[in-house]
Motif scaffolding. Sequence first.
Motif: not given
Lengths: 289, 289
Positions: B79-80, B268-269, B272, B275-276
Amino acid sequence: MSKFTAHFESQDFPNPVIIDCTASAQVSQMYYEWINKGIHVVTPNKKANSGAFDQYKRIRELQRKSRIHYFYEATVGAGLPIISTLRSLVETGDKIVKVEGVFSGTLSYIFNNFNGEKSFSQIVSEAKASGYTEPDPRDDLSGMDVARKVVILARECGLQLELDDVKVQSLVPEPLQGLTSSDEFLNELPNFDEEMELRRKGAEVSGEVLRYVGVVDVKTNEGRVELQSFPKSNALAQLSGSDNLVSFTTSRYLRQPLIVRGPGAGPEVTAAGVFSDLLRVAFYLGAPS
Amino acid sequence: MSKFTAHFESQDFPNPVIIDCTASAQVSQMYYEWINKGIHVVTPNKKANSGAFDQYKRIRELQRKSRIHYFYEATVGAGLPIISTLRSLVETGDKIVKVEGVFSGTLSYIFNNFNGEKSFSQIVSEAKASGYTEPDPRDDLSGMDVARKVVILARECGLQLELDDVKVQSLVPEPLQGLTSSDEFLNELPNFDEEMELRRKGAEVSGEVLRYVGVVDVKTNEGRVELQSFPKSNALAQLSGSDNLVSFTTSRYLRQPLIVRGPGAGPEVTAAGVFSDLLRVAFYLGAPS
């Protein structure tokens, strides 16, 4: 101003964008009208987003409803991906717990160098001589510029914060706030070195260092700007140069925060932040990615 | 597979998106066909972007020409905001000099804890016992997963790199590469502790620490994965936990790099990040921002 916008109302420009590169509150008061006319707005000007909440809310609601874009990445950290990162966390359903960081290159430089070798006033004078500060260093040391960034980030987290709600710990000693010239201020500042040195030593005995941080605390619903001490293992304590650093603590990034760090001021990186917003407008309007 | 995509060819779905959450090279070979049918692709699967350059180039060219979106933020750092930050620098005309970082949470954890208290093999065994490594830790220690990320980032910088071009320094001692089971490997690894401890001490006498980094060096046109030592003032030396860290050195961020740091693996990340990307597709197709 109205002559200027009238020009855009013609059909010659299918996707007009105004880039406000001023720092003027007056110009920022035009955003609503511009967006209402179908003009996208990109800006590094902090005034609209840190001004009256009602005005800000009106702009955001109109913009969302009318599908006109309003981007302002460069208002915090210039070209660093701070607003876009925060927004992406919020949009994907993360819960923001805290946004904390060093948002001023000047105050980063001052405290990264305040290590016992030189007095606080000496470092401030050197920073001014090197052109790192505003013409009057009190404009940096008052913390008001950091407070504006805290308001911008807080609103991005969903808080209804006004600039006046931010608890700001000014680094300008009260007796020096009324002095007319910055030279007078710099002459008097050494009288307060002992106080600052005591704070530094207080942190040092606990193995910590001082940093001037802005904080959005979502749990307590508040914004703060203050001098805090951090253990050396904290990323904020490891800052160097005049880097900005923002740390996002969220439901997903709870034990270890998501951190963005780097130079957060200067014409080139600010222009880069504005340009990337302009490209985002183009992509959102269908330009090939 | 073709039955599956045929379903999308109907007009029932005006903006179809396929999210490939596999790690399969076979699935990634469908991207071209999907994009050709007007289906957007979002994926954390590294195979397409680190596979044959020609195949990758074909996908990217088709995607640009046909205005179909292909996003893969979660292939590096979950997610970073790493790919998006790099892409924004390139798009706004910055010149990338070097991208360097710790791209493996496992290897971050191992070297952040390799401080003289425990032997290297002990830390690897503990990391496996805590579930931080792949079932066979050699899959982490070989450096191949990091090499794939280096290829993805290198291509984002404009380099025509193949996975085979990346110089990978494997942390699996050569005599142990052929062992059948991971238990055998962990039993034999202590025989190589002395060698690793010598490297650690060599760094320590210079005030440095070891980090296992991936590097895209745009000047020399090469990708590397290697054990390097860094002075304690370097952000890479200040890593903790199992954080990833990516440092972008560019024309704009030359003396002080732009740094993104945080947890870069986990369900989770990663979700994310995916999803983004999906929201980005929606925004690029005109959803209100």
